[in-house]
Design a protein around this motif. Structure first.
Motif, PDB file in Angstrom:
ATOM      1  N   UNK A 276      21.230  -1.793 -43.724  1.00  0.00           N
ATOM      2  CA  UNK A 276      20.121  -1.042 -43.274  1.00  0.00           C
ATOM      3  C   UNK A 276      19.695  -1.579 -41.810  1.00  0.00           C
ATOM      4  N   UNK A 277      19.664  -2.642 -41.799  1.00  0.00           N
ATOM      5  CA  UNK A 277      19.267  -3.354 -40.565  1.00  0.00           C
ATOM      6  C   UNK A 277      20.238  -2.807 -39.432  1.00  0.00           C
ATOM      7  N   UNK A 278      21.441  -2.907 -39.633  1.00  0.00           N
ATOM      8  CA  UNK A 278      22.245  -2.361 -38.641  1.00  0.00           C
ATOM      9  C   UNK A 278      22.180  -0.904 -38.507  1.00  0.00           C
ATOM     10  N   UNK A 279      21.982  -0.057 -39.445  1.00  0.00           N
ATOM     11  CA  UNK A 279      21.835   1.342 -39.213  1.00  0.00           C
ATOM     12  C   UNK A 279      20.320   1.521 -38.462  1.00  0.00           C
ATOM     13  N   UNK A 280      19.339   0.902 -38.561  1.00  0.00           N
ATOM     14  CA  UNK A 280      18.156   0.929 -38.183  1.00  0.00           C
ATOM     15  C   UNK A 280      18.247   0.688 -36.693  1.00  0.00           C
TER      16      UNK A 280
ATOM     17  N   UNK B  53      19.642   4.794 -30.101  1.00  0.00           N
ATOM     18  CA  UNK B  53      19.682   5.925 -29.821  1.00  0.00           C
ATOM     19  C   UNK B  53      18.360   6.729 -29.245  1.00  0.00           C
ATOM     20  N   UNK B  54      17.389   6.257 -29.566  1.00  0.00           N
ATOM     21  CA  UNK B  54      16.067   6.756 -29.477  1.00  0.00           C
ATOM     22  C   UNK B  54      15.920   6.164 -28.049  1.00  0.00           C
ATOM     23  N   UNK B  55      16.094   4.900 -27.768  1.00  0.00           N
ATOM     24  CA  UNK B  55      15.890   4.345 -26.223  1.00  0.00           C
ATOM     25  C   UNK B  55      16.830   4.925 -25.374  1.00  0.00           C
ATOM     26  N   UNK B  56      17.940   5.333 -25.749  1.00  0.00           N
ATOM     27  CA  UNK B  56      18.996   6.042 -24.648  1.00  0.00           C
ATOM     28  C   UNK B  56      18.274   7.497 -24.541  1.00  0.00           C
TER      29      UNK B  56
END
Length: 73
Positions: free
Chosen positions: A38-42, A48-51
């Motif tokens: 879950x941490x890695x997926x988050x 992705x949002x920052x990109x």
């Protein structure tokens, strides 16, 4: 489910079972694996949002605003 034999850090296992309030090694290991995934997926989603924000120029705008506020004090 697969059956796997692994050496586990006894101290870490004891601490994890106490903190998570689980009773078995299986519960502790499965909980730790789910937590890690879950941490890695988050982290991937946040990246992705920052990109996307960088593509829109939002990151640079926020950095400029922060810099201006910091130097106005």
């Amino acid at each position: 489910m697969s059956v796997t034999q692994v050496d586990i850090d006894d101290d870490a296992l004891e601490r994890a079972t106490t903190l998570a309030r689980v009773r078995t090694t299986k519960e502790a290991v499965n909980l730790a694996l789910r937590f890690y995934v879950e941490q890695q997926e988050r982290a991937t989603r946040i990246s992705r949002h920052f990109e996307r924000a960088r593509e829109w120029g939002a990151v640079e705008d926020a950095e400029r605003l922060h810099h201006a506020e910091k130097h106005s004090r």
